[in-house]
Design a protein around this motif. Sequence first.
Motif, PDB file in Angstrom:
ATOM      1  N   MET A 231       0.847  -1.188   0.000  1.00 33.72           N
ATOM      2  CA  MET A 231       0.000   0.000   0.000  1.00 33.72           C
ATOM      3  C   MET A 231       0.883   1.239   0.000  1.00 33.72           C
ATOM      4  O   MET A 231       2.080   1.175   0.313  1.00 33.72           O
ATOM      5  N   LEU A 232       0.274   2.371  -0.340  1.00 32.35           N
ATOM      6  CA  LEU A 232       0.978   3.642  -0.403  1.00 32.35           C
ATOM      7  C   LEU A 232       0.482   4.552   0.709  1.00 32.35           C
ATOM      8  O   LEU A 232      -0.720   4.619   0.984  1.00 32.35           O
ATOM      9  N   LEU A 233       1.406   5.275   1.337  1.00 30.80           N
ATOM     10  CA  LEU A 233       1.063   6.350   2.267  1.00 30.80           C
ATOM     11  C   LEU A 233       1.365   7.662   1.563  1.00 30.80           C
ATOM     12  O   LEU A 233       2.514   7.926   1.209  1.00 30.80           O
ATOM     13  N   VAL A 234       0.340   8.486   1.366  1.00 27.56           N
ATOM     14  CA  VAL A 234       0.480   9.735   0.635  1.00 27.56           C
ATOM     15  C   VAL A 234       0.419  10.896   1.622  1.00 27.56           C
ATOM     16  O   VAL A 234      -0.583  11.086   2.312  1.00 27.56           O
ATOM     17  N   HIS A 235       1.483  11.676   1.666  1.00 28.74           N
ATOM     18  CA  HIS A 235       1.574  12.805   2.580  1.00 28.74           C
ATOM     19  C   HIS A 235       1.054  14.082   1.903  1.00 28.74           C
ATOM     20  O   HIS A 235       0.745  14.071   0.711  1.00 28.74           O
ATOM     21  N   PRO A 236       0.888  15.183   2.657  1.00 31.40           N
ATOM     22  CA  PRO A 236       0.325  16.406   2.077  1.00 31.40           C
ATOM     23  C   PRO A 236       0.984  16.795   0.758  1.00 31.40           C
ATOM     24  O   PRO A 236       2.202  16.959   0.683  1.00 31.40           O
ATOM     25  N   SER A 237       0.167  16.935  -0.284  1.00 26.84           N
ATOM     26  CA  SER A 237       0.664  17.201  -1.631  1.00 26.84           C
ATOM     27  C   SER A 237      -0.530  17.392  -2.539  1.00 26.84           C
ATOM     28  O   SER A 237      -1.685  17.222  -2.139  1.00 26.84           O
ATOM     29  N   SER A 238      -0.251  17.730  -3.797  1.00 21.56           N
ATOM     30  CA  SER A 238      -1.337  17.828  -4.769  1.00 21.56           C
ATOM     31  C   SER A 238      -1.994  16.470  -4.987  1.00 21.56           C
ATOM     32  O   SER A 238      -3.200  16.391  -5.271  1.00 21.56           O
ATOM     33  N   LEU A 239      -1.237  15.381  -4.835  1.00 22.43           N
ATOM     34  CA  LEU A 239      -1.807  14.043  -4.966  1.00 22.43           C
ATOM     35  C   LEU A 239      -2.832  13.791  -3.862  1.00 22.43           C
ATOM     36  O   LEU A 239      -3.911  13.240  -4.119  1.00 22.43           O
ATOM     37  N   LEU A 240      -2.508  14.190  -2.626  1.00 22.62           N
ATOM     38  CA  LEU A 240      -3.452  14.021  -1.525  1.00 22.62           C
ATOM     39  C   LEU A 240      -4.717  14.841  -1.771  1.00 22.62           C
ATOM     40  O   LEU A 240      -5.838  14.373  -1.535  1.00 22.62           O
ATOM     41  N   ARG A 241      -4.562  16.053  -2.275  1.00 20.21           N
ATOM     42  CA  ARG A 241      -5.739  16.882  -2.581  1.00 20.21           C
ATOM     43  C   ARG A 241      -6.581  16.239  -3.683  1.00 20.21           C
ATOM     44  O   ARG A 241      -7.818  16.284  -3.648  1.00 20.21           O
ATOM     45  N   ALA A 242      -5.937  15.635  -4.669  1.00 25.87           N
ATOM     46  CA  ALA A 242      -6.672  14.968  -5.745  1.00 25.87           C
ATOM     47  C   ALA A 242      -7.446  13.766  -5.209  1.00 25.87           C
ATOM     48  O   ALA A 242      -8.600  13.527  -5.604  1.00 25.87           O
ATOM     49  N   LEU A 243      -6.838  13.008  -4.311  1.00 27.65           N
ATOM     50  CA  LEU A 243      -7.524  11.856  -3.719  1.00 27.65           C
ATOM     51  C   LEU A 243      -8.716  12.313  -2.880  1.00 27.65           C
ATOM     52  O   LEU A 243      -9.783  11.674  -2.891  1.00 27.65           O
ATOM     53  N   THR A 244      -8.551  13.425  -2.158  1.00 27.89           N
ATOM     54  CA  THR A 244      -9.668  13.964  -1.377  1.00 27.89           C
ATOM     55  C   THR A 244     -10.801  14.399  -2.303  1.00 27.89           C
ATOM     56  O   THR A 244     -11.979  14.159  -2.022  1.00 27.89           O
ATOM     57  N   GLY A 245     -10.452  15.037  -3.428  1.00 26.11           N
ATOM     58  CA  GLY A 245     -11.466  15.432  -4.402  1.00 26.11           C
ATOM     59  C   GLY A 245     -12.192  14.233  -4.988  1.00 26.11           C
ATOM     60  O   GLY A 245     -13.414  14.268  -5.202  1.00 26.11           O
ATOM     61  N   LEU A 246     -11.454  13.151  -5.238  1.00 25.98           N
ATOM     62  CA  LEU A 246     -12.068  11.925  -5.750  1.00 25.98           C
ATOM     63  C   LEU A 246     -13.075  11.381  -4.746  1.00 25.98           C
ATOM     64  O   LEU A 246     -14.181  10.961  -5.122  1.00 25.98           O
ATOM     65  N   PHE A 247     -12.703  11.395  -3.466  1.00 22.90           N
ATOM     66  CA  PHE A 247     -13.643  10.908  -2.451  1.00 22.90           C
ATOM     67  C   PHE A 247     -14.902  11.768  -2.423  1.00 22.90           C
ATOM     68  O   PHE A 247     -16.021  11.245  -2.392  1.00 22.90           O
ATOM     69  N   GLU A 248     -14.733  13.105  -2.407  1.00 28.13           N
ATOM     70  CA  GLU A 248     -15.900  13.983  -2.294  1.00 28.13           C
ATOM     71  C   GLU A 248     -16.839  13.814  -3.487  1.00 28.13           C
ATOM     72  O   GLU A 248     -18.060  13.832  -3.332  1.00 28.13           O
TER      73      GLU A 248
END
Length: 327
Positions: A231-248
């Motif tokens: 698994m991947l641990l993603v720290h604060p970054s544009s990737l994390l923001r993109a994943l949050t947007g995908l969830f929303e």
Amino acid sequence: MSEDDRPAHLVRLGLSETEAAAYLAMLDSGPTTLAALSRRLGREPADTERTFTGLIHLGLATSHGPERAGIAPIEPSIGLGRLASARSAELQQAHLVAMDAYRTYRRQVHPQATDDLVEVVTGPQIVERILQVEDAAATEVLRFDAPPWHTGGTPNPTEIRNLERGVSYRIVYSKSAVEHSGYYACNIRPCIAAGEQARVLQSLPVKLGIFDQRLAIVSMAFGDAEVNDSMLLVHPSSLLRALTGLFETSWRSAYPLHFGGRVPAALRPVQRRILELLGSGVTDETIAELLGISRRTLSRQLEQLNRAADATTRFQLALYAARKGWI
């Protein structure tokens, strides 16, 4: 807690051993004098006076009488609350220092900037890291939940504890997760009952967990899970923001898996759960299995719900439930 444990607990809050012993001695004896307290502690009067001055400064003791010769303990909530806040601030500072030291270590071992953004966790460490990250959640957990599960599809007591202390959970389940009767009974239903907000989609784009908007856990694609257990641990970054947007985006399009606040008391518990599951898209056979009832009982309950809503189809029943704010 035994009396032998009391001094150690006070020391953890920031009292010295002598201050803890003096305060507990005053609690045992009540109002006393410095001389009497010195004899009780077996210490020199000058040492006891310095210790007592420290207790006054901490808000745990006071003096009274002529020349303020009398001494007494005072109710500890304010003084100990201040000490607890100080210890909490110190722990937060230690956390920041540790995180800064770890980032320095990462830069030295892996100089590429992107290595600070994504970690790869494999094998037996996966479950340990998942539990550590969720246990540390402070405000919010967002999750895409689908089989197979690294934790084996067992109950999640960590989520229950977090919900009890005010951490909010928004979970989007795949239809396959809801259809799994064992997982539905031991995990989904108890977590919803404890306060989890749950919705369901036919399928999910990825297995994902986002914690306090500061860390995301991304599991390998479902089909690859047994081949490449990582698994991947993603720290604060544009990737994390993109994943949050995908969830929303997925959350907005998912169907509710539990009721709103205006469900009539006339609905029996089994009818409430039937309505919940109808929106998930599972079959009648699966609903009956999940609820532990027969198909005939399910049909009879659906007929009663249709009569209550003056509906002739499930679509009309769903419209009625949505219009009434049940879901």
